[in-house]
Design an enzyme around this catalytic site. Structure first.
Site, mmCIF file in Angstrom:
data_model
loop_
_atom_site.group_PDB
_atom_site.id
_atom_site.type_symbol
_atom_site.label_atom_id
_atom_site.label_comp_id
_atom_site.label_asym_id
_atom_site.label_seq_id
_atom_site.Cartn_x
_atom_site.Cartn_y
_atom_site.Cartn_z
ATOM 1 N N GLY A 1 -1.668 -12.129 -0.630
ATOM 2 C CA GLY A 1 -2.702 -11.467 -1.673
ATOM 3 C C GLY A 1 -3.727 -10.595 -1.519
ATOM 4 N N THR A 2 -3.719 -10.495 -0.587
ATOM 5 C CA THR A 2 -5.140 -9.293 -0.310
ATOM 6 C C THR A 2 -4.782 -7.866 -1.289
ATOM 7 O OG1 THR A 2 -3.660 -8.472 1.682
ATOM 8 C CG2 THR A 2 -5.828 -9.806 2.014
ATOM 9 N N GLY A 3 -3.592 -7.722 -1.508
ATOM 10 C CA GLY A 3 -3.437 -6.340 -2.066
ATOM 11 C C GLY A 3 -3.963 -6.488 -3.677
ATOM 12 N N CYS A 4 -3.236 -7.608 -4.160
ATOM 13 C CA CYS A 4 -3.590 -8.091 -5.609
ATOM 14 C C CYS A 4 -5.086 -8.287 -5.634
ATOM 15 C CB CYS A 4 -2.905 -9.160 -6.180
ATOM 16 S SG CYS A 4 -1.097 -9.092 -5.665
ATOM 17 N N THR B 1 -3.425 -14.092 4.896
ATOM 18 C CA THR B 1 -3.589 -12.688 4.276
ATOM 19 C C THR B 1 -2.751 -12.500 2.962
ATOM 20 O OG1 THR B 1 -1.876 -11.995 5.392
ATOM 21 C CG2 THR B 1 -4.234 -11.919 6.566
ATOM 22 N N LYS C 1 -4.521 1.630 1.997
ATOM 23 C CA LYS C 1 -5.131 0.507 2.620
ATOM 24 C C LYS C 1 -4.427 0.257 3.865
ATOM 25 C CE LYS C 1 -3.942 -1.702 -0.838
ATOM 26 N NZ LYS C 1 -3.323 -2.984 -1.829
#
Ligand SMILES: Cc1ncc(COP(=O)(O)OP(=O)(O)O)c(N)n1
Ligand SMILES: Cc1ncsc1CCOP(=O)(O)O
Ligand SMILES: [Mg+2]
Length: 557
Positions: A266-269, A264, A231
């Site tokens: 928490g975008t990965g989880c 932003t 990402k």
């Protein structure tokens, strides 16, 4: 979601250890340790196994991750994402973190026995489809996961290699890095590192460009996961948010516009749990990744205005659907919507004395699953009024309404989307204007068109003219072979168009290509006295044909 194949019956409960892809392109058991149980099976069969639930079982994701008291990331993000995507989510908590918008204040790791017990409780009883991992703060937890999955195999494992919080807090020590590389990654069906995590996993290589991200995806794939998503949200000097997806064979560059927001966290989880949710619903890996990217983009967009906490980073808005102004009106696209696609024509309606609203009503009554207003001769004002009236009818029947060519009309009446051709407004511009949630279809005659349709963010492809037609002047006929070539060049769902009628629709569906989802028809529906009767005849023919030929028309690609 149901799948029909003539040579097999749906399997009620699908906790069979199939995964979605492998380096060899065959299906095999999720367990990569010890004795690997290879189960080669055709893609269509695997789709039945993974989707053919006849007992109304809700898709189920188990998340094994840390709790985030600030509720933007971790277990809380996973629960909200799965709820928003219509998937049941159970939880195995590995650690309890004290976090807010300023950063991480405390981390308490749970005893390993507790983690093992949580995993066993859920896996032994609750028919989990997909496991997603986030924060795994000790080597013992990786081992527990491995042993649990060996005992209770699932359909897929999504690994979000959480190591450092966005605020810079180390959430998984260096001691477990080797365990990640040697044990966790080879078990994964997909691993989803951000730039920092990819760099750490690869021993500290610098990742500064999209080319670097591609090399990183390849190197990570060599460590064993079947798919890699690197990402690039943190990539310096990129105006777009670029992610690289690598399935061991092909690279896909997934782009979206960068949303300017403080929120932003928490975008990965969220990305990883949305991938898991889509896989649990039966999507292919590539499709799951693409849907997840769109979901995160939308959650960021809707979360821009959230004002929580005094720190530098707030949470995104997972449940944006709850507050969308016209949420009851929103019609999300399903590939199966393309099954019988009715495209209007003002000339034909005039010829038979049908008003456009009567024609649309009749097509829906006869079984049309989506409607496109293709009013080439209408004045703008007249077109807009017709679109508003047809939209009311379509909304009342939960049938999506798209507008041909005219993005302005679609915006003005809040239609469900637009269909454009190769010489109309480019798909990426339409997407920027309509936003992430509207449906965009694009006409494609060649594999090159089809590849671009995907990259530009289209939801489906219209491909033709399959047969000669008088409805569209100077339109090159591509034939059934041309249609098949376009289908095979893309993962997007395809609808066939051009000269399709009761006598040849069967030959189209007999192509049996998994992403060919239906037929789009003008004259065989609308150049007729009784639109409802003609539509019903074609609907019946398609339904019978699908059952006989065994094309999995409802698969979500
Ligand atoms: C479903 C569907 N597929 C293809 C077309 C053709 O669109 P386009 O190439 O833009 O041609 P016009 O329809 O604008 O003449 C379509 N309309 N719908
Ligand atoms: C709009 C369009 N695009 C390709 S062929 C076609 C016309 C389809 O009309 P018909 O179903 O009457 O052949
Ligand atoms: Mg057009």
């Amino acid at each position: 979601m149901a799948f029909f194949l003539s040579y097999s019956t749906p399997i009620a409960h699908h906790k069979i250890c199939t995964v979605f892809s492998s380096k060899q392109g065959s299906r095999h058991a999720v367990d990569q340790f010890g004795s690997v149980t290879l189960k080669a099976m055709p893609e269509e069969m695997a789709l039945i196994v993974t989707n053919g639930s006849s007992n109304n079982k809700i898709p189920h994701v188990l998340t094994m991750a840390g709790s985030d008291s600030g509720a933007g990331a971790g277990i809380q993000a996973d629960l909200k994402t799965c709820a928003a995507r219509g998937v049941f989510c159970s939880t195995v908590i590995t650690a309890v973190t004290a976090q807010n918008t300023l950063g991480v204040q405390d981390v308490s790791i749970l005893p390993e026995e507790s983690v093992a017990a949580q995993l066993k409780s859920v896996l032994s009883d609750m028919h989990v489809d997909v496991v997603k991992t986030g924060m795994l703060p000790s080597t013992a937890m990786v081992k527990i996961l491995h042993d649990s999955l060996k005992q209770f195999p699932v359909q897929a494992l999504v690994v979000d290699p959480v190591m450092v919080s966005t605020s810079g807090h180390v959430l998984a020590g260096s001691s477990i890095l080797d365990m990640f590389r040697q044990d966790l990654l080879p078990m994964a069906d997909i691993v989803t590192p951000n730039i920092k995590e990819a760099s750490v996993l690869l021993g500290g290589v610098q990742l500064e460009t999209v080319t670097d991200m591609r090399s990183a995806a390849k190197s990570l794939h060599d460590m064993g996961p079947r798919n890699v998503l690197v990402k690039g949200g943190d990539l310096p000097s990129s105006s777009d948010a670029v992610d690289i997806f690598f399935d061991g064979k092909d690279f896909y560059e997934l782009r979206s516009s960068r949303i300017q927001t403080r929120n932003t966290h928490g975008t990965g989880c969220t990305m990883a749990s949305c991938i898991a949710a889509e896989l649990a619903k039966g999507s292919s890996m590539l499709s799951a990744v693409k849907v997840a990217k769109r979901y995160v983009e939308t959650a960021l967009e809707y979360g821009k205005g959230i004002n929580i906490g005094n720190g530098p980073q707030g949470p995104l808005d997972h449940m944006f659907k709850l507050k969308r102004k016209n949420s009851s009106k929103l019609r999300l696209f399903e590939p199966s919507d393309l099954f019988l696609y009715a495209v209007t024509d003002s000339g034909m309606n005039k010829k038979w004395g049908h008003s456009i609203t009567d024609a649309v009503k009749a097509a829906i009554e006869g079984g049309a699953t989506i409607v496109q207003l293709r009013e080439k001769d209408a004045e703008t004002g007249e077109f807009l009024e017709a679109a508003k009236s047809c939209l009311e009818i379509c909304r009342a029947h939960n049938t999506p309404l798209l507008i041909n060519d005219r993005v302005d009309i679609a915006l003005a009446c809040d239609a469900d989307g637009v269909h454009v051709g190769q010489s109309d407004m480019p798909v990426n511009t339409v997407r920027a204007l309509l936003g992430p949630e509207k449906i965009i279809g694009v006409s494609c005659k060649t594999p090159e068109h089809a590849l671009k349709a995907w990259a530009d963010g289209a939801d489906y492809i219209g491909s033709g003219g399959v047969f000669p037609t008088n409805t569209k002047a100077n339109n090159r006929t591509i034939g059934l072979d041309g249609l098949k070539t376009v289908c095979l060049a893309s993962k997007l769902p395809v609808v066939a168009i051009g000269g399709i009628n009761l006598s040849n629709a069967r030959s189209v569906m007999e192509l049996g290509v998994v992403n060919l989802k239906g037929v789009a028809v003008v004259s065989a529906l609308f150049d007729r006295e009784c639109v409802a009767v003609e539509t019903r005849k074609l609907h019946n023919l398609l339904t019978e044909n699908v059952a006989n030929v065994g094309s999995a028309v409802t698969e979500d690609v």
